[in-house]
Design a protein around this motif. Structure first.
Motif, short mmCIF file in Angstrom:
data_model
loop_
_atom_site.label_atom_id
_atom_site.label_comp_id
_atom_site.label_asym_id
_atom_site.label_seq_id
_atom_site.Cartn_x
_atom_site.Cartn_y
_atom_site.Cartn_z
N ARG A 38 -17.40 19.81 10.50
CA ARG A 38 -17.21 20.45 9.19
C ARG A 38 -15.74 20.74 8.86
NH1 ARG A 38 -21.93 22.11 6.89
NH2 ARG A 38 -23.78 22.07 8.23
N SER A 39 -14.85 20.53 9.84
CA SER A 39 -13.44 20.79 9.59
C SER A 39 -12.58 19.88 10.46
CB SER A 39 -13.10 22.26 9.89
OG SER A 39 -13.19 22.50 11.29
N ASP A 40 -11.29 19.85 10.15
CA ASP A 40 -10.36 19.05 10.95
C ASP A 40 -10.24 19.59 12.36
OD1 ASP A 40 -10.04 17.72 8.61
OD2 ASP A 40 -7.93 18.24 8.31
N GLU A 41 -10.49 20.87 12.52
CA GLU A 41 -10.36 21.48 13.84
C GLU A 41 -11.55 21.16 14.75
OE1 GLU A 41 -9.75 23.13 10.96
OE2 GLU A 41 -7.58 22.82 11.25
N SER A 42 -12.68 20.80 14.18
CA SER A 42 -13.86 20.49 15.00
C SER A 42 -14.54 19.20 14.53
CB SER A 42 -14.86 21.65 14.95
OG SER A 42 -15.28 21.88 13.61
N PRO A 43 -13.82 18.07 14.66
CA PRO A 43 -14.39 16.79 14.20
C PRO A 43 -15.47 16.30 15.16
CG PRO A 43 -12.32 16.40 15.32
CD PRO A 43 -12.48 17.89 15.24
N LEU A 44 -16.34 15.44 14.65
CA LEU A 44 -17.34 14.80 15.51
C LEU A 44 -16.63 13.77 16.38
CD1 LEU A 44 -20.29 14.19 13.03
CD2 LEU A 44 -20.25 15.79 14.94
N PRO A 45 -16.82 13.81 17.68
CA PRO A 45 -16.13 12.87 18.56
C PRO A 45 -16.82 11.52 18.61
CG PRO A 45 -17.51 14.31 19.86
CD PRO A 45 -17.65 14.77 18.44
N LEU A 46 -16.05 10.48 18.91
CA LEU A 46 -16.61 9.15 19.14
C LEU A 46 -16.33 8.75 20.57
CD1 LEU A 46 -16.60 8.98 15.94
CD2 LEU A 46 -16.34 6.52 16.29
N PRO A 47 -17.11 7.83 21.11
CA PRO A 47 -16.84 7.33 22.47
C PRO A 47 -15.43 6.76 22.55
CG PRO A 47 -18.98 6.57 21.70
CD PRO A 47 -18.31 7.20 20.53
N GLU A 48 -14.79 6.90 23.70
CA GLU A 48 -13.42 6.44 23.86
C GLU A 48 -13.28 4.93 23.69
OE1 GLU A 48 -11.83 7.81 27.52
OE2 GLU A 48 -11.86 9.93 26.96
N ASP A 49 -14.36 4.19 23.97
CA ASP A 49 -14.26 2.73 23.87
C ASP A 49 -14.51 2.22 22.45
OD1 ASP A 49 -16.91 3.41 23.88
OD2 ASP A 49 -17.55 1.89 25.31
N VAL A 50 -14.70 3.12 21.49
CA VAL A 50 -14.79 2.72 20.08
C VAL A 50 -13.41 2.92 19.47
CG1 VAL A 50 -15.79 3.22 17.83
CG2 VAL A 50 -17.23 3.30 19.87
N THR A 51 -12.77 1.83 19.10
CA THR A 51 -11.41 1.89 18.57
C THR A 51 -11.41 2.18 17.07
OG1 THR A 51 -11.29 -0.47 18.03
CG2 THR A 51 -10.72 0.17 20.29
N GLN A 52 -10.24 2.48 16.57
CA GLN A 52 -10.11 2.71 15.13
C GLN A 52 -10.47 1.44 14.35
OE1 GLN A 52 -6.44 4.60 14.03
NE2 GLN A 52 -6.67 4.13 11.85
N GLU A 53 -10.07 0.29 14.87
CA GLU A 53 -10.40 -0.98 14.22
C GLU A 53 -11.91 -1.20 14.19
OE1 GLU A 53 -9.29 -4.55 16.36
OE2 GLU A 53 -8.72 -5.51 14.48
N ASP A 54 -12.60 -0.87 15.29
CA ASP A 54 -14.05 -1.00 15.33
C ASP A 54 -14.70 -0.11 14.28
OD1 ASP A 54 -13.76 -2.66 17.53
OD2 ASP A 54 -14.16 -1.06 18.99
N PHE A 55 -14.23 1.14 14.21
CA PHE A 55 -14.83 2.10 13.29
C PHE A 55 -14.57 1.71 11.84
CE2 PHE A 55 -15.35 6.52 11.55
CZ PHE A 55 -16.68 6.67 11.91
#
Length: 205
Positions: A38-55
């Motif tokens: 709900r905020s920049d301070e508590s974003p939903l995390p993604l797996p480390e092996d998902v890159t920005q390009e993938d997303f």
């Protein structure tokens, strides 16, 4: 809107979109706190092996490509297969497998095998292995490295068996009896073959 963190970037995305398509996000939202995402301070995390390009590729598909799949490139479908499997996006994964299967003739054989094993698409393996066994050219070093030692050995055994059976059947059709390979092949032929394949120098006299 919800906040997702990918590597060092924050994304503001319609919350419903990813929760609707991704079991991974649904589970995080269900199991997490009410403030997560709900905020920049508590974003939903993604797996480390998902890159920005993938997303980025996934978001582009969900916002645009899902309405016009033929416009999505082969490389994008490959990325979508990987990221949809990792984030448990069942429908996107189904689309990716369907489109990559339809475009399989344009997908390199080694790529098909690597993708099939990494992302659990067993239907691709049989035809792809058959292509390797059937082709005349041997495996290149980089192809062997990607396949791994066990698969390379299996391909070699299958190719040897196929060549023996093909030659034996040829002899039977031509001469009425199957050719039986000698227990010990010609030693000069063995030496020459080994030197050529393993790039060895012939012993000097």
């Amino acid at each position: 809107m919800g906040t997702r963190k990918v590597q060092e970037s924050l994304y503001k995305i319609h919350k419903y979109l990813l929760e609707h398509h991704s079991e991974y996000f649904r589970k995080i939202v269900t199991d997490g706190s009410n403030t997560l995402g709900r905020s920049d301070e508590s974003p939903l995390p993604l797996p480390e092996d998902v890159t920005q390009e993938d997303f980025d590729c996934l978001l582009d598909f969900l916002y645009n490509g899902i309405y016009d799949p033929p416009t999505v490139s082969l490389s994008a479908w490959t990325t979508l297969l990987a990221v949809s499997t990792r984030l448990q996006c069942a429908k996107v994964r189904h689309y990716a497998i369907r489109e990559l299967t339809a475009r399989r003739p344009t997908l390199p054989t080694i790529d098909a095998i690597v993708l099939a094993r990494a992302y659990d698409v067993p239907a691709w393996l049989g035809p792809a292995y058959a292509e390797l066994v059937r082709r005349l050219a041997p495996l290149a070093d980089d192809e062997a490295a990607r396949l791994g030692a066990r698969t390379v050995a299996q391909v070699a055994r299958a190719r040897e068996r196929l060549r023996e059976e093909e030659y034996a059947l040829f002899q039977q059709r031509r001469y009425g009896s199957k050719y039986v390979f000698p227990e010990r092949p010609d030693e000069q032929l063995v030496a020459r073959t080994v030197n050529e394949v393993f790039h060895l120098q012939s012993p000097t006299a």
